[in-house]
Design an enzyme around this catalytic site. Sequence first.
Site, PDB file in Angstrom:
ATOM      1  N   GLY A 218       0.833  -1.206   0.000  1.00  0.00           N
ATOM      2  CA  GLY A 218       0.000   0.000   0.000  1.00  0.00           C
ATOM      3  C   GLY A 218       0.858   1.243   0.000  1.00  0.00           C
ATOM      4  N   SER A 219       0.316   2.291   0.622  1.00  0.00           N
ATOM      5  CA  SER A 219       0.951   3.599   0.523  1.00  0.00           C
ATOM      6  C   SER A 219       2.316   3.677   1.184  1.00  0.00           C
ATOM      7  CB  SER A 219       0.042   4.655   1.131  1.00  0.00           C
ATOM      8  OG  SER A 219      -1.187   4.660   0.434  1.00  0.00           O
ATOM      9  N   THR A 220       2.657   2.718   2.054  1.00  0.00           N
ATOM     10  CA  THR A 220       3.990   2.787   2.658  1.00  0.00           C
ATOM     11  C   THR A 220       5.051   2.664   1.579  1.00  0.00           C
ATOM     12  OG1 THR A 220       3.961   0.408   3.076  1.00  0.00           O
ATOM     13  CG2 THR A 220       3.287   1.838   4.888  1.00  0.00           C
ATOM     14  N   PHE A 221       4.661   2.072   0.442  1.00  0.00           N
ATOM     15  CA  PHE A 221       5.633   1.904  -0.644  1.00  0.00           C
ATOM     16  C   PHE A 221       5.983   3.244  -1.286  1.00  0.00           C
ATOM     17  CE2 PHE A 221       7.111   0.554  -4.861  1.00  0.00           C
ATOM     18  CZ  PHE A 221       8.055  -0.379  -4.480  1.00  0.00           C
ATOM     19  N   LYS A 222       5.140   4.259  -1.033  1.00  0.00           N
ATOM     20  CA  LYS A 222       5.405   5.589  -1.614  1.00  0.00           C
ATOM     21  C   LYS A 222       6.749   6.127  -1.140  1.00  0.00           C
ATOM     22  CE  LYS A 222       0.551   6.662  -2.287  1.00  0.00           C
ATOM     23  NZ  LYS A 222      -0.654   7.132  -1.591  1.00  0.00           N
TER      24      LYS A 222
END
Lengths: 485, 458
Positions: A218-222
């Site tokens: 999810g967004s942690t990959f940003k």
Amino acid sequence: MNSPLKRVALACMLMFGLLMLNVNYLQAVRAEDLRSDSRNVRNFYDRYEVQRGRITAGNKVLAESVETGDNTFKYSRRYPEGKVYAPITGFFAPESERDIERAKNDLLDGSSADLLIRRSIDLFSGTQTKGANVDLTINPKAQEAAYKALSESGKKGALVAIEPKTGAILAMVSVPTYDPNPLSKADKAGVNKAYEKLAEDEDQPLLNRAIERTYPPGSTFKVVTMAAYLESDDTLGPQSQIDAPTRLDLPNTTADLPNHGNSACGNGRVTLSYALEKSCNTPFGKIGMDLGYDAMKEQAAKFGIGGEQLEIPMPVSASSIGEEEDQAALAQASIGQRNNQMTPLQMAMVAAGVANNGVVMKPYLVNKVADAEGGEVETADPEELSTAMSEETAAKLKEMMVNVVNLGTASAAQIPGVAVAGKTGTAETSGNRAPHAWFVSFAPAEDPKVAVALIVESGSAGDDASGGQTAAPIARSVMEAVLGR
Amino acid sequence: MSTPSVEPVPLPAKRRLAQLAMLAFAVVITLGAYANVGLAIDGQIPSGMLTYGLSLGGFMLAAYLVLAKFAPWADPLILPLVTLINGLGLVMIYRLEEVKAFGASANQQLLYTAIGVVLFAVTLVVLRDHRALQRLTYTAGAIGLVLLISPLLPFIGEDINGARIWIKVPGGQLQPAEFAKLALLVFFAGYLVAKRDVLALAGRRLLFIDLPRARDLGPILITWGLSLGVLILQKDLGSSLLIFGTFIAMLYIATQRTSWVLIGILLFVGGAVLAGLIFDHVQARWEVYLNPEDPELFVKTGGSEQLMQGLFAMSEGGVLGTGFGQGHPERIPLAISDFIFPAIGEELGLTGLMALLMVYALLVERGLRTSIAARDPFTKLLAGGLSFLLAWQIFIIVGGVTNLIPLTGLVTPFMSQGGSALLSNWILIALLVRMSDAARRPAPQAIQDEGMTQVFQR
């Protein structure tokens, strides 16, 4: 009558000679085969014959062998706080062992070649050889805080805390978990039954979710996408502007990439820091498509994703950003929603890499191994795994992640008086199932002592689970435990 | 066969002091082993150590004193060797009792040892001249037969573990076959001395073998029948093989005819094949012998599990053994009796077993030496027969439990728990001691130089 008597004497000698030869054959030549015969229960007894070494974390004993007073099974294995540490210690079953018990088995049971000198001394001094003691890097306070926070509400999930400067694992929790005590009894049938029951449990208590399972990040990959973007151009900084449309057109598809909840992101042109704070999807999708698959993959690899298999010493499942597809897929992958699969440990390494000025340390669990008399056998030597980004990039990213906690989606992770850096993630899962809630963070930002990654699995924390509300408070309690607050 | 000697015969030394020292040594080894068991199991010297030490030491001292008084010229090695084996057996039984192995009772065995020593002493005191036994040839034969048959009689006979070899006596059971074998040996010796000239007569010559005359086949056929009877009616393979084999050996010693041995082997093979055809349990033993590791045989009742457990124990011992009290000999079914040898093998290892076999071999060797040194044929035959009986018994049981030959149940002399065997073996040793005393006693010397007087030796 003497001559037949002499022949009879010769026959007797022959009989004794045959017996002696046969005994030699049995005990010297065939002994190995017979010893390893599965019907020979002595192998089973032998497991309990030596006082196996302790597994400790600082002054806390996680596993120890105590005398039973029974002559058949001399020692039994106990785990004083079994459930809290089960994913780390593993268990010591009659026919197998797991996790640290398995990875360090030859040291714990004293059979390792590294303990040869100790064994020789014991042989001459007539003392019973004991196994070596294994001391872990685990911080019991952090571990217990994490276990408490994760398990109390009946959630399923995992948490890993790393010391960014060394890679030492401070906490590793996976819930639901199991009690290793009943699996370590000297009773094959009982243990097998207990094991079967755990193995069939659909909540998979035996699975160490922190390293044995991967999830879409999810967004942690940003954070990874942002690192790649900052590395691609030195002039970029937190205040650099970027387009942030409400919907991003995905080439060659009819679909668009929206922001979370179809909301707008600022006024359509925002700073990089704002994009991360609010976790807008469209700017990151665009970044990924602009950089291309190879650049993204390269950046991921610099964090250790898709690299050599890690052993901490337990083997860690491989994380990956997925195979190359089209641009649309790449845009989704850039926000952690395509085929990316990350272990919580890998995401903790991402946070730790940013925290440690761009250098990713190799994660490890074993701090020190010492023989029963305290003589050192091996000591951990922190090792660099890779350099994920320049120091400058790390500083910029750190600033943005602090903003995420102070101004953005992760306000629940704030600790008064400490600068916390973090990134939330709410990973959509297939179908209409509830999302996984992620959170990666480290603190204090200026001199990081701990980096945490945790996931609360889909469905186990309600339909509206999100990284900010569900996961961030748990991470905070662990960071507080490490920082002594 | 007489050897004239002009020089006076040199006096053999009595070596009484050496014997006492060796006896003390055997007792010390035993006590060391006792202490070892206690230290390994409980971390302390067993509380009964003093009692055991004093009792065993006391019995052996008593045996020594009786021997010194009533058989002063006896072989000095026999008693210490037997003491050592008996002592190690006691320790092993004590060790098995400590872990509650089925039936193990060191106190009982110590009591039997005491009675054994008493019987040893009584035999030496009462039987001043063993040649008196020669006059009891047929009486001994009758006693042997009655003892052998007694378990089959109603009321007194008893069936344990499928073998009908026990009789009830007040306070327990007795295995009369153990005593029967002594009586039968006395009978064989007496009978063969009387008939050996006839039995040695050559009949037809077949190839290079002189066959005996057909009419002389009687005794061997009768013994064969007797052994088969034991086998069939009492299901006691071991004793059957023991008696028949010993008879053949004695027949050979008496007649020097190899043909008797060949006939004996033929009869034995015939009997074994016949028994295998008739009896499932004989057939089963053979299958187990050929393939003990077969998983099917392993799980079968009366299959190979016991044998394999013994082999597992020995493999665990390896070269040096686990040490007394540190193995798991209680895993072997019947470790206190038939399978005491593998139990020793586990804890004392190959080293211990080699030493033990060497001690047994020495004991047999001393017996055979007595036989060779003996001056009359009856003594030669009886001493030779008793020595061979010991060796043969050890070969049958040790070979059986180590899968060298098919397993037939027999006790390991002086080691296995069990009163009957221990008592009869102590009597056997008393007979050997008595005969060695006679054999080593210097021949009458001339009181004064009588010129060319010759001393004859037969």
